[in-house]
Design a protein around this motif. Structure first.
Motif, short mmCIF file in Angstrom:
data_model
loop_
_atom_site.label_atom_id
_atom_site.label_comp_id
_atom_site.label_asym_id
_atom_site.label_seq_id
_atom_site.Cartn_x
_atom_site.Cartn_y
_atom_site.Cartn_z
N SER A 261 0.82 -1.16 0.01
CA SER A 261 0.00 0.00 0.06
C SER A 261 0.89 1.24 0.07
N ALA A 262 2.09 1.05 0.55
CA ALA A 262 2.77 2.24 0.64
C ALA A 262 3.43 2.63 -0.40
N GLY A 263 3.95 1.59 -1.23
CA GLY A 263 4.40 1.51 -2.49
C GLY A 263 3.55 2.14 -3.56
N GLY B 107 -4.04 7.18 -9.79
CA GLY B 107 -2.75 8.18 -10.10
C GLY B 107 -3.29 8.62 -11.36
N ILE C 193 0.90 4.01 -3.01
CA ILE C 193 0.62 5.42 -2.85
C ILE C 193 1.60 6.36 -3.37
N VAL C 194 2.96 5.66 -3.40
CA VAL C 194 3.90 6.65 -3.84
C VAL C 194 3.98 6.69 -5.29
N CYS C 195 3.53 5.27 -5.84
CA CYS C 195 3.34 5.23 -7.38
C CYS C 195 2.26 6.05 -7.88
N VAL D 35 1.21 8.74 -6.74
CA VAL D 35 1.83 10.34 -7.01
C VAL D 35 2.39 10.65 -8.15
N ILE D 36 3.62 9.53 -8.26
CA ILE D 36 4.25 9.93 -9.30
C ILE D 36 3.66 9.76 -10.54
#
Length: 408
Positions: A69-71, A379, A73-75, A77-78
């Protein structure tokens, strides 16, 4: 040297979104993060006992899901920082990749989990049918835009439905995943109906199909016995009609889920105090997690979850309505349709409104592939929102205020 550097910067800017007006749908970002965090809390509460019993680690499911999930969320945003128009260059690749990967499930590379061969192991284990959902959204949206006025012809409508239908049929036949096939076909059907001038015919056909389905269910109910049926799908329908009489034939999980919802009452037993999660509801952390939400947090907690999903869909609708072009509007509309269908199907299965089928609750149920591709979709939606002009949003807000004022 300076000219070369400037050219490189210009190439990068073609792909990156540089919105001087600074609009970004932080409300959508916030509700996605909130649903994800809520899902992690409920996942730990639901799976801790089973994880301890199976793996001697009560954090087993939670740890894996939290990391993914953390990964994700980063993806998310990117991905939102890139111009969504670059997806036009990958439509054929996405469609072909989804088809090939789903067909590979039939090869020795396919992996069987809980009796279903739906996973593929290529270094990492994942469900290729999740890629097919994004492929359907991107490809159908792109083709509608490319066809332009030709979309008004019956031939174009049939071609679009055929392209989505083939993808949905492959998901069902290759991965034995009927729910994904239904979702892909549903996305295609609604997107084409939105763009086609034959919308009323789509509505009429949908109504006729629903009536025929009800008639077929009634025929099965009175003409075929559960024990006599050789079809797995037919057995599921018959078990759905009388789960209390067929607890040993597949109705056990549904009955226990209904017991969990009923025992929770209005405010629930309290977070972590579920009894049904202690093995009574098999694989509760997956498709049936909503029943544990209702047992621990009550109908009140379940209603709050549905309100969060309603707000998520509202933000997607807002972005689709204000998108700078038709392609962006259709992309976000397809994502909205996907989320809506998946939430509706999951809740209907848990409450025994429809027969049991493997549909996860977005952002809440356990599943690494599901959460990653859902974050990718969010995203894309945020990327569309990032290109909305702030002036247009303000004008739309003023119109909504004016309309509400006239009503009062």
């Amino acid at each position: 040297m300076s000219d070369k550097k400037n050219k490189r910067r210009q190439k990068k800017r073609r792909f990156l979104v540089l919105n001087k007006d600074g609009y970004y749908d932080y409300s959508l970002l916030a509700v996605v993060v909130l649903l994800t965090c809520f899902g992690l809390v409920m996942l730990y509460s639901t799976s801790a006992y089973v994880a301890e019993a199976r793996f001697e680690d009560d954090m087993y499911y939670f740890g894996k899901q939290a990391a993914i999930s953390a990964g994700g969320i980063v993806c998310m945003v990117i991905i939102s920082m890139f111009d969504y128009h670059i997806l036009k260059n990958f439509t054929t690749f996405l469609y072909a990749a989804a088809m090939v990967l789903m067909l590979l499930v039939l090869s020795p590379l396919g992996v069987t989990v809980n009796g279903a061969k739906r996973w593929l192991k290529l270094g990492v284990q994942f469900q290729p049918s999740e890629i097919a959902k994004i492929a359907a959204i991107v490809c159908i949206s792109y083709l509608i835009v490319q066809m332009g006025k030709q979309i008004q012809t019956l031939r174009a409508t049939v071609v679009l439905l055929g392209i989505g239908g083939v993808l949905g049929a492959t998901a069902y036949l290759a991965t034995d995943n009927l729910s994904t096939g239904i979702i892909i076909c549903g996305i295609t059907w609604i997107l084409v109906a939105m763009a086609s001038p034959y919308t009323r015919y789509f509505v009429a056909i949908t109504a006729v199909m629903f009536v025929l389905l009800v008639i077929l269910v009634q025929i099965l109910k009175f003409s075929i016995d559960t024990a006599e049926s050789g079809s797995f799908r037919v057995q599921r329908v018959l078990v759905w009609l009388h789960p209390e009489q067929n607890s040993d034939a597949g109705g056990y999980q549904v009955m226990q889920a209904l017991y969990a919802i009923g025992s929770g009452g209005f405010f629930g037993k309290g977070l972590g105090n579920s009894v049904q999660k202690l093995g009574s509801v098999p694989e509760a952390q997956n498709d049936m997690i909503f029943s544990i939400v209702c047992e621990e947090l009550g109908i009140f907690g379940g209603a709050l979850v549905l309100l969060l999903f309603a707000y998520l869909l509202y933000r997607l609708f807002f972005i689709s309505q204000n998108a700078p072009d038709l392609f962006g509007s259709l992309l976000v509309a397809g994502i909205m349709i996907h989320i809506a269908l998946q939430v509706i199907l999951n809740i209907c299965v848990v409450t025994n409104i429809i027969p049991t089928t493997g549909v996860t609750l977005p952002f809440v149920s356990y599943g690494g592939t599901s959460i990653l591709f859902l974050m990718a979709e969010m995203g894309i939606a945020l990327g569309v929102s990032h290109q909305i002009k702030l002036q247009e949003v303000e004008e739309e807000s003023r119109k909504q205020i004016a309309v509400s004022g006239q009503r009062h």
